[in-house]
Design a protein around this motif. Structure first.
Motif, PDB file in Angstrom:
ATOM      1  N   ALA A   1       0.835  -1.193   0.000  1.00 19.25           N
ATOM      2  CA  ALA A   1       0.000   0.000   0.000  1.00 19.25           C
ATOM      3  C   ALA A   1       0.878   1.255   0.000  1.00 19.25           C
ATOM      4  CB  ALA A   1      -0.928  -0.006   1.206  1.00 19.25           C
ATOM      5  N   VAL A   2       1.986   1.204   0.720  1.00 15.85           N
ATOM      6  CA  VAL A   2       2.885   2.368   0.757  1.00 15.85           C
ATOM      7  C   VAL A   2       3.542   2.569  -0.608  1.00 15.85           C
ATOM      8  CG1 VAL A   2       4.964   3.295   1.827  1.00 15.85           C
ATOM      9  CG2 VAL A   2       3.271   2.134   3.228  1.00 15.85           C
ATOM     10  N   ALA A   3       3.918   1.484  -1.265  1.00 13.27           N
ATOM     11  CA  ALA A   3       4.505   1.592  -2.605  1.00 13.27           C
ATOM     12  C   ALA A   3       3.479   2.149  -3.597  1.00 13.27           C
ATOM     13  CB  ALA A   3       5.010   0.230  -3.072  1.00 13.27           C
ATOM     14  N   LEU A   4       2.222   1.774  -3.426  1.00 13.23           N
ATOM     15  CA  LEU A   4       1.163   2.311  -4.291  1.00 13.23           C
ATOM     16  C   LEU A   4       1.033   3.816  -4.108  1.00 13.23           C
ATOM     17  CD1 LEU A   4      -1.155   1.817  -6.280  1.00 13.23           C
ATOM     18  CD2 LEU A   4      -2.618   1.378  -4.314  1.00 13.23           C
ATOM     19  N   ILE A   5       1.084   4.284  -2.870  1.00 14.69           N
ATOM     20  CA  ILE A   5       1.020   5.729  -2.609  1.00 14.69           C
ATOM     21  C   ILE A   5       2.202   6.433  -3.267  1.00 14.69           C
ATOM     22  CG2 ILE A   5       1.155   7.499  -0.810  1.00 14.69           C
ATOM     23  CD1 ILE A   5      -0.393   5.574   0.995  1.00 14.69           C
ATOM     24  N   GLY A   6       3.398   5.855  -3.135  1.00  5.69           N
ATOM     25  CA  GLY A   6       4.573   6.447  -3.767  1.00  5.69           C
ATOM     26  C   GLY A   6       4.451   6.511  -5.278  1.00  5.69           C
ATOM     27  N   THR A   7       3.898   5.468  -5.876  1.00  4.07           N
ATOM     28  CA  THR A   7       3.707   5.446  -7.328  1.00  4.07           C
ATOM     29  C   THR A   7       2.702   6.502  -7.764  1.00  4.07           C
ATOM     30  OG1 THR A   7       4.183   3.081  -7.355  1.00  4.07           O
ATOM     31  CG2 THR A   7       3.045   3.986  -9.264  1.00  4.07           C
ATOM     32  N   LEU A   8       1.605   6.634  -7.024  1.00  2.00           N
ATOM     33  CA  LEU A   8       0.583   7.619  -7.393  1.00  2.00           C
ATOM     34  C   LEU A   8       1.098   9.045  -7.225  1.00  2.00           C
ATOM     35  CD1 LEU A   8      -2.512   5.851  -5.855  1.00  2.00           C
ATOM     36  CD2 LEU A   8      -1.909   6.021  -8.256  1.00  2.00           C
ATOM     37  N   ILE A   9       1.917   9.284  -6.211  1.00  2.00           N
ATOM     38  CA  ILE A   9       2.509  10.617  -6.054  1.00  2.00           C
ATOM     39  C   ILE A   9       3.502  10.879  -7.185  1.00  2.00           C
ATOM     40  CG2 ILE A   9       4.017  11.991  -4.570  1.00  2.00           C
ATOM     41  CD1 ILE A   9       2.512  10.796  -2.180  1.00  2.00           C
ATOM     42  N   SER A  10       4.227   9.851  -7.620  1.00  2.00           N
ATOM     43  CA  SER A  10       5.146  10.016  -8.748  1.00  2.00           C
ATOM     44  C   SER A  10       4.401  10.380 -10.030  1.00  2.00           C
ATOM     45  CB  SER A  10       5.947   8.733  -8.965  1.00  2.00           C
ATOM     46  OG  SER A  10       6.715   8.436  -7.837  1.00  2.00           O
ATOM     47  N   VAL A  11       3.234   9.776 -10.222  1.00  2.00           N
ATOM     48  CA  VAL A  11       2.414  10.128 -11.385  1.00  2.00           C
ATOM     49  C   VAL A  11       1.956  11.573 -11.285  1.00  2.00           C
ATOM     50  CG1 VAL A  11       0.242   9.633 -12.575  1.00  2.00           C
ATOM     51  CG2 VAL A  11       1.704   7.764 -11.838  1.00  2.00           C
ATOM     52  N   ALA A  12       1.607  12.011 -10.075  1.00  2.00           N
ATOM     53  CA  ALA A  12       1.210  13.406  -9.882  1.00  2.00           C
ATOM     54  C   ALA A  12       2.371  14.344 -10.208  1.00  2.00           C
ATOM     55  CB  ALA A  12       0.735  13.629  -8.456  1.00  2.00           C
ATOM     56  N   VAL A  36      -6.651   4.747  -2.110  1.00  2.00           N
ATOM     57  CA  VAL A  36      -5.759   3.967  -1.250  1.00  2.00           C
ATOM     58  C   VAL A  36      -6.425   3.696   0.100  1.00  2.00           C
ATOM     59  CG1 VAL A  36      -3.539   3.994  -0.047  1.00  2.00           C
ATOM     60  CG2 VAL A  36      -3.665   4.682  -2.425  1.00  2.00           C
ATOM     61  N   THR A  37      -7.205   4.641   0.606  1.00  2.00           N
ATOM     62  CA  THR A  37      -7.949   4.398   1.842  1.00  2.00           C
ATOM     63  C   THR A  37      -8.950   3.266   1.645  1.00  2.00           C
ATOM     64  OG1 THR A  37      -7.727   6.721   2.439  1.00  2.00           O
ATOM     65  CG2 THR A  37      -9.433   5.465   3.569  1.00  2.00           C
ATOM     66  N   LEU A  38      -9.657   3.269   0.530  1.00  2.00           N
ATOM     67  CA  LEU A  38     -10.580   2.182   0.216  1.00  2.00           C
ATOM     68  C   LEU A  38      -9.830   0.860   0.096  1.00  2.00           C
ATOM     69  CD1 LEU A  38     -13.497   1.359  -0.566  1.00  2.00           C
ATOM     70  CD2 LEU A  38     -12.853   1.832  -2.925  1.00  2.00           C
ATOM     71  N   VAL A  42     -10.327  -2.609   2.326  1.00  2.00           N
ATOM     72  CA  VAL A  42     -10.514  -3.947   1.762  1.00  2.00           C
ATOM     73  C   VAL A  42      -9.499  -4.908   2.363  1.00  2.00           C
ATOM     74  CG1 VAL A  42     -10.328  -5.303  -0.358  1.00  2.00           C
ATOM     75  CG2 VAL A  42     -11.599  -3.159  -0.367  1.00  2.00           C
ATOM     76  N   LEU A  43      -8.249  -4.459   2.499  1.00  2.00           N
ATOM     77  CA  LEU A  43      -7.240  -5.318   3.132  1.00  2.00           C
ATOM     78  C   LEU A  43      -7.622  -5.649   4.568  1.00  2.00           C
ATOM     79  CD1 LEU A  43      -3.875  -3.801   1.857  1.00  2.00           C
ATOM     80  CD2 LEU A  43      -4.948  -5.939   1.175  1.00  2.00           C
ATOM     81  N   ALA A  44      -8.173  -4.689   5.273  1.00  2.00           N
ATOM     82  CA  ALA A  44      -8.588  -4.932   6.651  1.00  2.00           C
ATOM     83  C   ALA A  44      -9.777  -5.894   6.700  1.00  2.00           C
ATOM     84  CB  ALA A  44      -8.943  -3.616   7.332  1.00  2.00           C
ATOM     85  N   TYR A  45     -10.710  -5.784   5.740  1.00  2.00           N
ATOM     86  CA  TYR A  45     -11.841  -6.709   5.690  1.00  2.00           C
ATOM     87  C   TYR A  45     -11.378  -8.147   5.461  1.00  2.00           C
ATOM     88  CZ  TYR A  45     -16.044  -3.769   5.489  1.00  2.00           C
ATOM     89  OH  TYR A  45     -17.077  -2.955   5.778  1.00  2.00           O
ATOM     90  N   LEU A  46     -10.473  -8.297   4.510  1.00  2.00           N
ATOM     91  CA  LEU A  46     -10.066  -9.643   4.130  1.00  2.00           C
ATOM     92  C   LEU A  46      -9.180 -10.298   5.175  1.00  2.00           C
ATOM     93  CD1 LEU A  46      -9.385  -9.081   0.344  1.00  2.00           C
ATOM     94  CD2 LEU A  46     -11.410 -10.048   1.421  1.00  2.00           C
TER      95      LEU A  46
END
Length: 143
Positions: A1-12, A36-38, A42-46
């Motif tokens: 999830a942290v890597a996803l945030i980093g990737t999305l900020i890089s796209v920004a 990412v919050t959603l 989902v990770l917490a649900y599963l």
């Protein structure tokens, strides 16, 4: 999830380099914030998957690959044979792309049906996630 945030900020950041600040901030607010919050919910649900547990969906794997391949072929055919405006039209002037007014007009005039269909798909996904989580809780006898 942290890597996803980093990737999305890089796209920004790439949007900022291309001088599209509105799209960059929407990228951070919508994707790095809400999506990412959603995703984390989902990770917490599963929860954690039990090691060694049989995969109940393994028998459908071949069918899913056939469906994905068919959708890819259909999508390619549609894109190659489309007569929609925008594909063959000359591009808009550069100063009009990325402005809030141009984005709003694009959503509400040119792409209204895909915009509404996307909102319905997200609504169905959210309701499905809640129902699946409720079923899992009831199967465990409540928490």
């Amino acid at each position: 999830a942290v890597a996803l945030i980093g990737t999305l900020i890089s796209v920004a950041v790439l949007f900022l380099i291309q001088e599209a600040p509105f799209v960059a901030f929407v990228q951070i607010i919508v994707y790095a914030g809400a999506i990412v919050t959603l995703f984390l919910f989902v990770l917490a649900y599963l929860g954690e998957r039990v090691q060694g547990a049989p995969d109940r969906l393994a028998r459908y794997q071949v069918f899913s690959w056939i469906v994905v391949s068919a959708l890819a072929v259909i999508g390619a055919l549609v894109l190659l044979t489309t007569k929609l405006s925008g594909i063959t039209d000359p591009p808009r002037p550069v100063d009009d792309i990325g402005s809030p007014q141009a984005i709003g007009e694009s959503f509400l005039r040119d792409h209204l049906i895909p915009f509404e269909v996307t909102s319905l798909v997200l609504l169905v996904a959210a309701v499905g996630a809640v129902l699946l989580a409720k079923r899992a809780v009831l199967a465990e006898g409540g928490r």
